[in-house]
Design a protein around this motif. Structure first.
Motif, PDB file in Angstrom:
ATOM      1  N   PRO A 131       0.807  -1.214   0.000  1.00 42.76           N
ATOM      2  CA  PRO A 131       0.000   0.000   0.000  1.00 42.76           C
ATOM      3  C   PRO A 131       0.847   1.274   0.000  1.00 42.76           C
ATOM      4  CG  PRO A 131      -1.002  -1.606   1.441  1.00 42.76           C
ATOM      5  CD  PRO A 131       0.305  -2.201   0.986  1.00 42.76           C
ATOM      6  N   ASN A 132       0.584   2.106  -1.009  1.00 42.16           N
ATOM      7  CA  ASN A 132       1.209   3.421  -1.185  1.00 42.16           C
ATOM      8  C   ASN A 132       2.669   3.366  -1.639  1.00 42.16           C
ATOM      9  OD1 ASN A 132      -1.209   4.717  -0.228  1.00 42.16           O
ATOM     10  ND2 ASN A 132      -0.559   4.152   1.840  1.00 42.16           N
ATOM     11  N   VAL A 133       3.192   2.190  -1.944  1.00 48.81           N
ATOM     12  CA  VAL A 133       4.590   2.070  -2.372  1.00 48.81           C
ATOM     13  C   VAL A 133       4.666   1.134  -3.576  1.00 48.81           C
ATOM     14  CG1 VAL A 133       6.916   1.330  -1.743  1.00 48.81           C
ATOM     15  CG2 VAL A 133       5.471   2.467  -0.044  1.00 48.81           C
ATOM     16  N   LEU A 134       5.303   1.630  -4.651  1.00 49.92           N
ATOM     17  CA  LEU A 134       5.528   0.813  -5.841  1.00 49.92           C
ATOM     18  C   LEU A 134       6.979   1.004  -6.277  1.00 49.92           C
ATOM     19  CD1 LEU A 134       4.610  -1.042  -8.092  1.00 49.92           C
ATOM     20  CD2 LEU A 134       3.657   0.944  -9.282  1.00 49.92           C
ATOM     21  N   ILE A 135       7.809   0.001  -6.005  1.00 46.42           N
ATOM     22  CA  ILE A 135       9.225   0.038  -6.348  1.00 46.42           C
ATOM     23  C   ILE A 135       9.441  -0.843  -7.572  1.00 46.42           C
ATOM     24  CG2 ILE A 135      11.583  -0.347  -5.528  1.00 46.42           C
ATOM     25  CD1 ILE A 135      10.064   1.770  -3.931  1.00 46.42           C
ATOM     26  N   VAL A 136      10.136  -0.316  -8.558  1.00 46.20           N
ATOM     27  CA  VAL A 136      10.347  -1.061  -9.803  1.00 46.20           C
ATOM     28  C   VAL A 136      11.803  -0.964 -10.234  1.00 46.20           C
ATOM     29  CG1 VAL A 136       7.975  -0.672 -10.599  1.00 46.20           C
ATOM     30  CG2 VAL A 136       9.786   0.925 -11.273  1.00 46.20           C
ATOM     31  N   GLU A 137      12.165  -1.827 -11.171  1.00 44.83           N
ATOM     32  CA  GLU A 137      13.414  -1.673 -11.883  1.00 44.83           C
ATOM     33  C   GLU A 137      13.110  -0.920 -13.169  1.00 44.83           C
ATOM     34  OE1 GLU A 137      17.054  -4.224 -13.969  1.00 44.83           O
ATOM     35  OE2 GLU A 137      15.330  -5.272 -13.088  1.00 44.83           O
ATOM     36  N   HIS A 138      13.621   0.303 -13.259  1.00 47.45           N
ATOM     37  CA  HIS A 138      13.392   1.127 -14.451  1.00 47.45           C
ATOM     38  C   HIS A 138      14.098   0.507 -15.651  1.00 47.45           C
ATOM     39  CE1 HIS A 138      13.701   4.611 -17.167  1.00 47.45           C
ATOM     40  NE2 HIS A 138      12.640   5.076 -16.535  1.00 47.45           N
ATOM     41  N   LYS A 139      13.654   0.861 -16.837  1.00 53.05           N
ATOM     42  CA  LYS A 139      14.296   0.360 -18.053  1.00 53.05           C
ATOM     43  C   LYS A 139      15.773   0.719 -18.116  1.00 53.05           C
ATOM     44  CE  LYS A 139      11.229   2.236 -20.803  1.00 53.05           C
ATOM     45  NZ  LYS A 139      10.448   2.624 -22.023  1.00 53.05           N
ATOM     46  N   LEU A 140      16.168   1.794 -17.425  1.00 51.88           N
ATOM     47  CA  LEU A 140      17.575   2.182 -17.381  1.00 51.88           C
ATOM     48  C   LEU A 140      18.371   1.358 -16.373  1.00 51.88           C
ATOM     49  CD1 LEU A 140      17.095   6.066 -17.473  1.00 51.88           C
ATOM     50  CD2 LEU A 140      17.997   4.651 -19.325  1.00 51.88           C
ATOM     51  N   GLY A 141      17.681   0.557 -15.540  1.00 59.14           N
ATOM     52  CA  GLY A 141      18.361  -0.291 -14.570  1.00 59.14           C
ATOM     53  C   GLY A 141      18.261   0.188 -13.137  1.00 59.14           C
ATOM     54  N   HIS A 142      17.787   1.398 -12.912  1.00 61.93           N
ATOM     55  CA  HIS A 142      17.691   1.934 -11.557  1.00 61.93           C
ATOM     56  C   HIS A 142      16.531   1.285 -10.800  1.00 61.93           C
ATOM     57  CE1 HIS A 142      20.539   5.022 -12.716  1.00 61.93           C
ATOM     58  NE2 HIS A 142      19.768   5.339 -13.732  1.00 61.93           N
ATOM     59  N   ILE A 143      16.756   0.976  -9.533  1.00 59.46           N
ATOM     60  CA  ILE A 143      15.690   0.524  -8.645  1.00 59.46           C
ATOM     61  C   ILE A 143      15.132   1.767  -7.975  1.00 59.46           C
ATOM     62  CG2 ILE A 143      15.057  -0.976  -6.739  1.00 59.46           C
ATOM     63  CD1 ILE A 143      16.106  -2.451  -9.214  1.00 59.46           C
ATOM     64  N   MET A 144      13.845   2.064  -8.223  1.00 56.55           N
ATOM     65  CA  MET A 144      13.322   3.356  -7.788  1.00 56.55           C
ATOM     66  C   MET A 144      11.799   3.306  -7.649  1.00 56.55           C
ATOM     67  SD  MET A 144      14.077   5.200 -11.468  1.00 56.55           S
ATOM     68  CE  MET A 144      14.186   6.831 -10.744  1.00 56.55           C
ATOM     69  N   ALA A 145      11.276   4.265  -6.928  1.00 57.06           N
ATOM     70  CA  ALA A 145       9.833   4.369  -6.754  1.00 57.06           C
ATOM     71  C   ALA A 145       9.190   4.928  -8.023  1.00 57.06           C
ATOM     72  CB  ALA A 145       9.507   5.268  -5.562  1.00 57.06           C
ATOM     73  N   ASN A 146       8.095   4.294  -8.437  1.00 53.66           N
ATOM     74  CA  ASN A 146       7.246   4.811  -9.517  1.00 53.66           C
ATOM     75  C   ASN A 146       7.994   5.056 -10.827  1.00 53.66           C
ATOM     76  OD1 ASN A 146       5.068   4.852  -7.688  1.00 53.66           O
ATOM     77  ND2 ASN A 146       5.631   6.905  -7.007  1.00 53.66           N
ATOM     78  N   ALA A 147       9.080   4.327 -11.056  1.00 64.24           N
ATOM     79  CA  ALA A 147       9.888   4.466 -12.277  1.00 64.24           C
ATOM     80  C   ALA A 147      10.371   5.902 -12.487  1.00 64.24           C
ATOM     81  CB  ALA A 147       9.092   3.994 -13.509  1.00 64.24           C
ATOM     82  N   GLY A 148      10.517   6.635 -11.380  1.00 62.78           N
ATOM     83  CA  GLY A 148      10.992   8.012 -11.491  1.00 62.78           C
ATOM     84  C   GLY A 148       9.959   8.978 -12.033  1.00 62.78           C
ATOM     85  N   ILE A 149       8.740   8.527 -12.256  1.00 63.63           N
ATOM     86  CA  ILE A 149       7.685   9.401 -12.781  1.00 63.63           C
ATOM     87  C   ILE A 149       7.272  10.376 -11.687  1.00 63.63           C
ATOM     88  CG2 ILE A 149       5.300   9.469 -13.605  1.00 63.63           C
ATOM     89  CD1 ILE A 149       5.843   6.785 -14.984  1.00 63.63           C
ATOM     90  N   ASP A 150       7.192  11.640 -12.057  1.00 65.09           N
ATOM     91  CA  ASP A 150       6.975  12.690 -11.069  1.00 65.09           C
ATOM     92  C   ASP A 150       5.859  13.616 -11.519  1.00 65.09           C
ATOM     93  OD1 ASP A 150       7.332  14.118  -8.777  1.00 65.09           O
ATOM     94  OD2 ASP A 150       9.427  14.629  -9.157  1.00 65.09           O
ATOM     95  N   GLN A 151       5.200  14.245 -10.541  1.00 65.03           N
ATOM     96  CA  GLN A 151       4.185  15.250 -10.832  1.00 65.03           C
ATOM     97  C   GLN A 151       4.472  16.576 -10.132  1.00 65.03           C
ATOM     98  OE1 GLN A 151       0.919  12.278  -9.800  1.00 65.03           O
ATOM     99  NE2 GLN A 151      -0.086  13.321 -11.504  1.00 65.03           N
TER     100      GLN A 151
END
Length: 255
Positions: free
Chosen positions: A97-117
């Motif tokens: 809940p409230n947390v989505l950690i992914v491996e971005h296509k660039l290889g970084h492990i990060m929240a929400n694929a670095g997508i920001d608002q």
């Protein structure tokens, strides 16, 4: 020894896809009477690089798939945002809940694929605009370095920084997602410490440390200072890719 300095570059305008980013940064340096010197590292926030490269999207561009809807129910996020995250990711690492950690296509492990608002101007009436990471931040850093480097000055670096959370720690800090001219990691294994002991594991996350230092001056909110210069560090140019700082999956104990 020369002091280490972090020089802010205020006065940059709002950046968009029609902006000449290197010219805007050069203009900010000129207004602050700053000329790049040998060894300077220009740190640029990922947001303005993404904006200049046209990486803004709206959530309605991402009709959610059944997988995105299921995952959105787990993480309590907009299914369209989850679809956008999945489209920018290789794998889901953690979903609670409230947390989505992914491996971005660039290889970084990060929240929400670095997508920001945050600090992203809205496109359209709904205000649901998002910003993706640059497609190739290393290439973006190289292009900026080539255009900003004064004639006759070879040792100039560029770091594109983003804000990451960290395992076992509270708060975000600057991380290098794109580098040019400077090493991402300085391997000091085999050197001797001050007592003559041979260092066995010491690898310095140099570009990340530069990004984190600059972010203290640039800020994370409404400061409107998306670029800074770090001056006075001792470093040597080499093969430079942000991916040099990524841990191999088999050595990543946090997956």
């Amino acid at each position: 020894m020369a002091p280490i300095q972090i020089l802010k570059l205020p006065g940059l305008p709002m950046i968009g896809p029609d902006s000449d980013l290197d010219a805007e940064i050069a203009g900010a340096m000129a207004r602050s009477a700053i000329a790049l010197q040998d060894g300077d590292i220009v740190v640029v926030a990922q947001k303005i690089v993404s904006k200049a490269e046209g990486r803004k999207r709206v959530l309605n561009d991402y009709p959610p798939s059944p997988a995105a809807r299921d995952l959105a129910g787990t993480v309590n996020k907009d299914p369209r945002l989850v679809e956008a995250v999945l489209s920018e990711s290789r794998a889901v690492i953690r979903a609670v809940p409230n947390v989505l950690i992914v491996e971005h296509k660039l290889g970084h492990i990060m929240a929400n694929a670095g997508i920001d608002q945050s600090n992203v101007e809205a496109d359209g009436a709904d205000g649901e605009t998002i910003l993706l990471l640059p497609e190739d931040p290393d290439a973006s850093a190289r292009a900026l370095r080539d255009r900003l480097r004064p004639p006759g000055v070879e040792r100039i670096g560029v770091v594109i920084s983003d804000s990451f959370g960290r395992p076992w720690r509270i708060g975000t800090t600057g991380v290098a997602i794109g580098v040019a001219g400077v090493p991402a990691v300085i391997d000091r294994r085999g050197e001797k410490d001050m007592f003559g002991r041979v260092m066995q594991v010491t690898e310095v996350g140099f570009a990340d440390a530069v990004a984190a230092a600059a972010c203290l001056a640039m800020g994370e909110g409404a400061e409107a200072i998306p670029a800074a210069i770090v001056r006075g560090l001792d470093w040597h140019a080499g093969t430079c890719n942000a991916s040099d700082g990524l841990r191999d999956p088999e050595r990543d104990l946090f997956r």
